[in-house]
Design a protein around this motif. Structure first.
Motif, PDB file in Angstrom:
ATOM      1  N   TYR A  19      61.105 -47.891   0.206  1.00  0.00           N
ATOM      2  CA  TYR A  19      60.086 -48.595   0.833  1.00  0.00           C
ATOM      3  C   TYR A  19      60.437 -49.346   1.828  1.00  0.00           C
ATOM      4  O   TYR A  19      59.732 -49.203   3.116  1.00  0.00           O
ATOM      5  CB  TYR A  19      59.094 -49.038  -0.330  1.00  0.00           C
ATOM      6  CG  TYR A  19      57.902 -49.799   0.384  1.00  0.00           C
ATOM      7  CD1 TYR A  19      56.706 -49.088   0.782  1.00  0.00           C
ATOM      8  CD2 TYR A  19      57.659 -51.096   0.518  1.00  0.00           C
ATOM      9  CE1 TYR A  19      55.805 -49.591   1.616  1.00  0.00           C
ATOM     10  CE2 TYR A  19      56.699 -51.625   1.152  1.00  0.00           C
ATOM     11  CZ  TYR A  19      55.663 -51.172   1.544  1.00  0.00           C
ATOM     12  OH  TYR A  19      54.538 -51.617   2.033  1.00  0.00           O
TER      13      TYR A  19
ATOM     14  N   ASN B 150      54.394 -44.105   1.894  1.00  0.00           N
ATOM     15  CA  ASN B 150      54.085 -43.778   0.278  1.00  0.00           C
ATOM     16  C   ASN B 150      55.383 -43.170  -0.187  1.00  0.00           C
ATOM     17  O   ASN B 150      56.163 -42.270   0.540  1.00  0.00           O
ATOM     18  CB  ASN B 150      53.158 -42.695   0.014  1.00  0.00           C
ATOM     19  CG  ASN B 150      51.851 -43.384   0.802  1.00  0.00           C
ATOM     20  OD1 ASN B 150      51.094 -43.959   0.082  1.00  0.00           O
ATOM     21  ND2 ASN B 150      51.420 -42.889   1.977  1.00  0.00           N
ATOM     22  N   ILE B 151      56.099 -43.593  -1.489  1.00  0.00           N
ATOM     23  CA  ILE B 151      57.392 -43.200  -1.805  1.00  0.00           C
ATOM     24  C   ILE B 151      57.016 -42.476  -3.414  1.00  0.00           C
ATOM     25  O   ILE B 151      56.189 -43.054  -3.967  1.00  0.00           O
ATOM     26  CB  ILE B 151      57.999 -44.354  -2.199  1.00  0.00           C
ATOM     27  CG1 ILE B 151      58.232 -45.242  -0.792  1.00  0.00           C
ATOM     28  CG2 ILE B 151      59.502 -43.936  -2.473  1.00  0.00           C
ATOM     29  CD1 ILE B 151      58.908 -44.489   0.340  1.00  0.00           C
TER      30      ILE B 151
ATOM     31  N   ILE C  43      55.003 -45.531  -5.375  1.00  0.00           N
ATOM     32  CA  ILE C  43      54.489 -46.500  -4.348  1.00  0.00           C
ATOM     33  C   ILE C  43      53.462 -45.800  -3.503  1.00  0.00           C
ATOM     34  O   ILE C  43      53.696 -44.996  -2.535  1.00  0.00           O
ATOM     35  CB  ILE C  43      55.738 -47.237  -3.514  1.00  0.00           C
ATOM     36  CG1 ILE C  43      56.782 -48.087  -4.497  1.00  0.00           C
ATOM     37  CG2 ILE C  43      55.130 -48.126  -2.334  1.00  0.00           C
ATOM     38  CD1 ILE C  43      57.624 -48.661  -3.808  1.00  0.00           C
TER      39      ILE C  43
END
Length: 288
Positions: A147, A153-154, A206
């Motif tokens: 990140y 977005n991960i 994430i």
């Protein structure tokens, strides 16, 4: 970029694969060696720097809240009996005041719905989602590093054999950046032989807060449930998604085999258990 401070843990599932063990005990409280599965997951996230844990619970899950609270009678008994080491360990495991929140998913409407239930506590900031069935030590540390590199977005991913891809959510691979890559598409449990890659979504995310507006629409997908994967696909129309190749081994404690293997793997790492356990396993194998 805003830092990742909060993690959502969906813990409302019924754990039907482990009945009758989970009839009265939440599946997240089943132990891997001597710690509940959910404690292992919280340990991983705290080590990575997560500060606030948001548990999305359901009926019969109150024991999870109790686990992350002070047990006055137990603490006093341990101190009176001189079991200081056990008392200190309990203190180390306890989150600080205000670091845990609990909200209720009132109906089993899917993972996407569970995440949406945490919207008011998360607020307008990026956050992590951690599936507590999946033990992936070090994964959140790797996720936060990804990140810091990319933002957006991960999704944590792992490789599986091509003949297993139909059992998982799969991502499509775009531009490569070493241990990470751009995600160009996602599909939930594709039919055999149709998967765009063999990278599975492995239970760590994430996400940016805009995902809540998509989940709020309540659009149902596979199984008649509100799917997080569907919301991420919609969000990917306007935001970047990156896959993070997890360097480690994930144990799926939501399956009986994965749960047993996790217990063996974690126990074999313990100096106080390793040698005796190896002898017991060897003896069992001779009689198998």
């Amino acid at each position: 970029m805003k830092p990742i401070r909060k993690a959502v843990l969906p813990v409302a599932g019924l754990g039907t694969r482990f009945l009758p063990a989970t009839k009265a005990v939440p599946k997240e409280m089943l132990t891997v060696v001597d710690r509940p599965v959910v404690q292992h997951v919280v340990d991983e996230a705290r080590e990575a720097g997560i500060e606030h844990f948001i548990f999305v619970t359901g009926r019969g899950k109150g024991v999870i809240e109790d686990h992350f609270d002070i047990a006055y009678e137990l603490d006093r008994t341990l101190q009176e009996r001189g079991k200081q080491a056990a008392y200190e360990e309990l203190k180390r495991d306890l989150p600080q005041a205000g670091q845990t929140s609990f909200t209720r998913q009132q109906a089993p409407l899917g993972l996407g719905h569970a995440v949406w239930c945490a919207r008011e506590i998360v607020g307008d900031e990026p956050f992590a989602v951690i599936l507590p069935d999946m033990l992936s030590r070090g994964s959140m540390t790797q996720m936060l590093a990804a990140y810091e590199r990319h933002g957006g977005n991960i999704i944590a991913v792992e490789e599986v054999a091509p003949d297993q891809t139909h059992q998982y959510g799969i991502v499509s691979v775009g531009e490569e950046y070493g241990d990470t890559f751009q995600i160009t598409g996602m599909v939930e449990k594709p039919p055999k032989g149709t998967a765009p890659s063999n990278f599975i979504i492995s239970g760590r995310y994430i996400l940016q807060p805009e995902v809540f507006a998509i989940l709020e629409k309540g659009e149902k997908g596979a199984g008649g449930e509100i799917q997080l994967t569907d919301a991420m696909k919609r969000l990917a129309d306007t935001q970047s998604f990156y896959g993070m190749r997890y360097r480690g081994k994930t144990y799926d404690t939501g399956s009986k085999l994965g749960f047993l293997v996790a217990n063996l793997a974690y126990a074999l790492e313990r100096d106080d258990l390793r040698d005796d356990l190896k002898r017991e396993i060897a003896e069992l194998m001779r009689g198998a």
